[in-house]
Design an enzyme around this catalytic site. Structure first.
Site, PDB file in Angstrom:
ATOM      1  CG  ASP A  77      -2.233   0.611   0.945  1.00  0.00           C
ATOM      2  OD1 ASP A  77      -2.265   1.787   0.325  1.00  0.00           O
ATOM      3  OD2 ASP A  77      -3.291   0.310   1.365  1.00  0.00           O
ATOM      4  CB  ALA A 134     -10.269  -2.381  -7.286  1.00  0.00           C
ATOM      5  CG  ASP A 158     -17.500  -7.749  -9.213  1.00  0.00           C
ATOM      6  OD1 ASP A 158     -18.581  -8.339  -9.585  1.00  0.00           O
ATOM      7  OD2 ASP A 158     -17.753  -6.902  -8.045  1.00  0.00           O
ATOM      8  CD  GLU A 163     -19.245  -1.875 -14.170  1.00  0.00           C
ATOM      9  OE1 GLU A 163     -20.118  -1.878 -13.327  1.00  0.00           O
ATOM     10  OE2 GLU A 163     -18.054  -2.560 -14.017  1.00  0.00           O
ATOM     11  CG  HIS A 186     -19.679  -3.628 -10.246  1.00  0.00           C
ATOM     12  ND1 HIS A 186     -19.371  -2.129 -11.005  1.00  0.00           N
ATOM     13  CD2 HIS A 186     -19.205  -3.305  -8.949  1.00  0.00           C
ATOM     14  CE1 HIS A 186     -18.704  -1.539  -9.925  1.00  0.00           C
ATOM     15  NE2 HIS A 186     -18.784  -1.993  -8.769  1.00  0.00           N
TER      16      HIS A 186
END
Length: 221
Positions: A77, A134, A158, A163, A186
């Site tokens: 991170d 994400a 996802d 999309e 999603h």
């Protein structure tokens, strides 16, 4: 953060589905085919290395679940984090090179647009797994499609760059149709538990403000 566990559960489910080829098993059985020899070739995830990019609430929830499956977990991170059992790495490049599977849990911003591009995908091991729950633009979708075809990356996804809208009934993209891709609609944060938790937190925020003017979970720019 009230729906973090839901997203982590989906990522974990994708990882297991890809390793054991669960969707392919189900599809062939529905077609009346029995292919035990082919589907007995899974490696298993125990002892494998999962790299998590983004160690916020979702990343840490996923880490706990991966550790329970006896995986080695690497975390990266841009901000400091503390996650028991997770080995910190200094760069995203190191994470991509070392991991057998990588899960993305970073926000969408100018800094993360196409964070995962052709150059970084090239660092991943052949046949490695990429889990993307994400935001669509975090991954360069065309570069990912090429990496799937060229080096056999396996993918759980996802979210997508272009999309369909929630009301649409058809998906026209290429990514979700490729062999080796486990694609969902999603739905990462969409469980009954998550929606209830979000609603409860909204009520708690309003209640705190009404009682004493305080702000729970205040975000300061």
């Amino acid at each position: 953060g009230m729906n973090s566990i839901a997203v982590a559960e989906l990522a974990m489910g994708m990882l297991l589905s890809i390793d054991r080829r669960i969707p392919d098993n189900v599809a062939q059985l529905h077609d009346g085919k029995w292919n035990k020899k082919e589907f007995s070739k899974a490696e298993g995830i125990k002892g494998k290395t999962l790299g998590i990019a983004g160690m916020g609430a979702i990343g840490q929830a996923l880490a706990k679940r991966a550790l329970a499956f006896e995986m080695t977990v690497l975390g990266y991170d841009v901000v400091p984090f503390d996650a028991p059992g997770v080995d910190k790495v200094d760069t995203l490049e190191e994470l991509l090179q070392r991991a057998d599977a990588v899960s993305l849990h970073v926000p969408m911003s100018d800094a993360t647009k196409h964070l995962i591009n052709a150059e970084r995908l090239a660092l991943m091991k052949p046949g490695a797994i990429l889990l993307h729950t994400a935001r669509g633009g975090v991954v360069d979708e065309q570069a990912l499609i090429a990496a799937i075809k060229d080096k056999g990356l396996r993918v759980g996804v996802d979210v997508y760059e272009n999309e369909p809208a929630a009301s649409d009934k058809e998906y026209g993209g290429e990514l979700g149709k490729l062999p080796g891709v486990v694609g969902t609609h999603h739905i990462g944060a969409s469980t009954a538990q998550a929606q209830t938790a979000v609603a409860d937190e909204v009520l708690a925020v309003v209640d705190a403000f009404v009682k004493d003017g305080s702000f729970r979970n205040e975000v300061k720019a």
